[in-house]
Design a protein around this motif. Sequence first.
Motif, short mmCIF file in Angstrom:
data_model
loop_
_atom_site.label_atom_id
_atom_site.label_comp_id
_atom_site.label_asym_id
_atom_site.label_seq_id
_atom_site.Cartn_x
_atom_site.Cartn_y
_atom_site.Cartn_z
N ASN A 1 0.81 -1.23 0.00
CA ASN A 1 0.00 0.00 0.00
C ASN A 1 0.84 1.28 0.00
OD1 ASN A 1 -2.37 -1.63 0.20
ND2 ASN A 1 -2.02 -1.79 2.42
N ALA A 2 2.01 1.22 -0.61
CA ALA A 2 2.89 2.40 -0.68
C ALA A 2 3.81 2.26 -1.88
CB ALA A 2 3.69 2.57 0.61
N GLU A 3 4.35 3.38 -2.32
CA GLU A 3 5.30 3.35 -3.43
C GLU A 3 6.59 2.65 -2.99
OE1 GLU A 3 4.44 4.26 -6.37
OE2 GLU A 3 2.51 5.04 -5.70
N PRO A 4 7.24 1.94 -3.90
CA PRO A 4 8.49 1.25 -3.53
C PRO A 4 9.60 2.23 -3.18
CG PRO A 4 8.13 1.17 -5.90
CD PRO A 4 6.88 1.72 -5.31
N ILE A 5 10.60 1.73 -2.48
CA ILE A 5 11.78 2.52 -2.14
C ILE A 5 12.90 2.13 -3.11
CG2 ILE A 5 13.55 2.98 -0.40
CD1 ILE A 5 11.42 2.51 1.72
N LEU A 6 13.44 3.11 -3.80
CA LEU A 6 14.47 2.88 -4.80
C LEU A 6 15.84 3.24 -4.22
CD1 LEU A 6 12.72 4.42 -7.94
CD2 LEU A 6 12.56 2.08 -7.05
N VAL A 7 16.81 2.40 -4.49
CA VAL A 7 18.17 2.62 -4.00
C VAL A 7 19.12 2.66 -5.19
CG1 VAL A 7 20.03 1.74 -2.55
CG2 VAL A 7 17.65 1.41 -1.85
N SER A 8 19.91 3.71 -5.27
CA SER A 8 20.86 3.86 -6.37
C SER A 8 22.23 4.25 -5.81
CB SER A 8 20.37 4.93 -7.35
OG SER A 8 21.32 5.13 -8.38
N LEU A 9 23.23 3.46 -6.16
CA LEU A 9 24.62 3.73 -5.79
C LEU A 9 25.35 4.09 -7.07
CD1 LEU A 9 26.77 3.66 -3.48
CD2 LEU A 9 27.15 1.25 -4.08
N SER A 10 25.86 5.32 -7.15
CA SER A 10 26.39 5.83 -8.43
C SER A 10 27.85 6.22 -8.34
CB SER A 10 25.57 7.05 -8.88
OG SER A 10 24.20 6.72 -9.01
N ASP A 11 28.56 5.91 -9.42
CA ASP A 11 29.96 6.32 -9.59
C ASP A 11 30.04 7.02 -10.94
OD1 ASP A 11 32.66 6.67 -9.60
OD2 ASP A 11 33.18 4.55 -9.31
N THR A 12 30.16 8.35 -10.92
CA THR A 12 30.12 9.14 -12.15
C THR A 12 31.45 9.84 -12.40
OG1 THR A 12 27.74 9.55 -11.87
CG2 THR A 12 28.95 11.05 -13.32
N ILE A 13 31.87 9.85 -13.65
CA ILE A 13 33.09 10.54 -14.03
C ILE A 13 32.83 11.36 -15.30
CG2 ILE A 13 33.92 8.53 -15.34
CD1 ILE A 13 36.78 9.43 -14.62
N ILE A 14 33.35 12.58 -15.33
CA ILE A 14 33.23 13.44 -16.50
C ILE A 14 34.63 13.90 -16.88
CG2 ILE A 14 32.27 15.57 -17.44
CD1 ILE A 14 30.01 15.34 -15.41
N ASP A 15 35.09 13.47 -18.04
CA ASP A 15 36.42 13.82 -18.51
C ASP A 15 36.36 14.04 -20.02
OD1 ASP A 15 39.07 14.40 -18.40
OD2 ASP A 15 39.76 12.36 -17.99
N THR A 16 36.99 15.06 -20.49
CA THR A 16 36.97 15.38 -21.92
C THR A 16 38.39 15.63 -22.43
OG1 THR A 16 36.64 17.74 -21.44
CG2 THR A 16 34.66 16.40 -21.80
N CYS A 17 38.53 15.53 -23.73
CA CYS A 17 39.82 15.82 -24.34
C CYS A 17 40.06 17.33 -24.32
CB CYS A 17 39.85 15.34 -25.80
SG CYS A 17 39.69 13.55 -26.01
N PRO A 18 41.15 17.79 -23.73
CA PRO A 18 41.41 19.24 -23.70
C PRO A 18 41.77 19.75 -25.09
CG PRO A 18 43.27 18.03 -22.81
CD PRO A 18 42.19 17.02 -23.03
N SER A 19 41.36 20.98 -25.37
CA SER A 19 41.70 21.56 -26.67
C SER A 19 43.19 21.85 -26.78
CB SER A 19 40.91 22.85 -26.88
OG SER A 19 41.17 23.77 -25.82
N ASP A 20 43.82 22.03 -25.63
CA ASP A 20 45.27 22.29 -25.59
C ASP A 20 45.83 21.55 -24.39
OD1 ASP A 20 47.86 23.43 -25.16
OD2 ASP A 20 47.26 25.19 -26.33
N LEU A 21 46.86 20.75 -24.59
CA LEU A 21 47.43 19.95 -23.50
C LEU A 21 47.95 20.82 -22.36
CD1 LEU A 21 49.34 17.16 -25.47
CD2 LEU A 21 47.23 16.94 -24.15
N ARG A 22 48.26 22.09 -22.67
CA ARG A 22 48.77 22.97 -21.61
C ARG A 22 47.68 23.32 -20.60
NH1 ARG A 22 51.07 27.79 -25.13
NH2 ARG A 22 49.07 27.33 -26.16
#
Length: 219
Positions: free
Chosen positions: A172-193
């Motif tokens: 008689n209630a909405e379920p409980i959701l569990v999320s364990l997250s490992d996020t990474i954001i990395d991009t190629c630099p326009s200039d290595l410097r």
Amino acid sequence: APQDHFVEPTKEYFVNFRQFCTTALLLVPLTSFSRGPVGIGNLEIGMSRTAVEGLAADDGVHLSSPLTPYESKYDEAKPDEDKFNAMLATPFSKDSLKAILTFSNGSLKSIYLNLGNSSIILDQVKEMIAAKYGQPKIDNSIKEEQCIYKGGANFKVSSGSLRYHWSQDRANAEPILVSLSDTIIDTCPSDLRYATAAIQSRNLNIRVAEPAKPVVNPF
């Protein structure tokens, strides 16, 4: 014919049997009862703000400082919600961890716990949950990109999220959701410097699922 010999169980037998059953309920994945946690220690979904603030050090998980209003121009609370910044003392880290607690109509609806930059803490949390509730559903959106530059320099960067999901059904209630997250954001630099370090985020989110929208009959 030989008769079966009945030995009356002793008091010690009953005590040991009861302890065995209690341990089994705590450690077995509880397939028929549960498929995911409803909180962290004694901090559970459904608690009132007063009960959350009343958790003590003996409870294992508790507030290490007073709640403060959560404000963000990117994440506004709904009319019936109250969001708070929190610092939680947990068994996962010697230092308190940042958290966001969301209450809806006075009841704790969501626990968002920032696990910091430690992959060790994330792995520990994953193993603890899986040991009791079984293996999670896994979503992996991490993609690699090859960075190539003049002069021969080249390397790979990765971006995306690795998420582990559990779900706890409730009567008689909405379920409980569990999320364990490992996020990474990395991009190629326009200039290595001017290369910058990758952005990483590790968190645990325990929340009440949003009510399912009714299906509209198009006919």
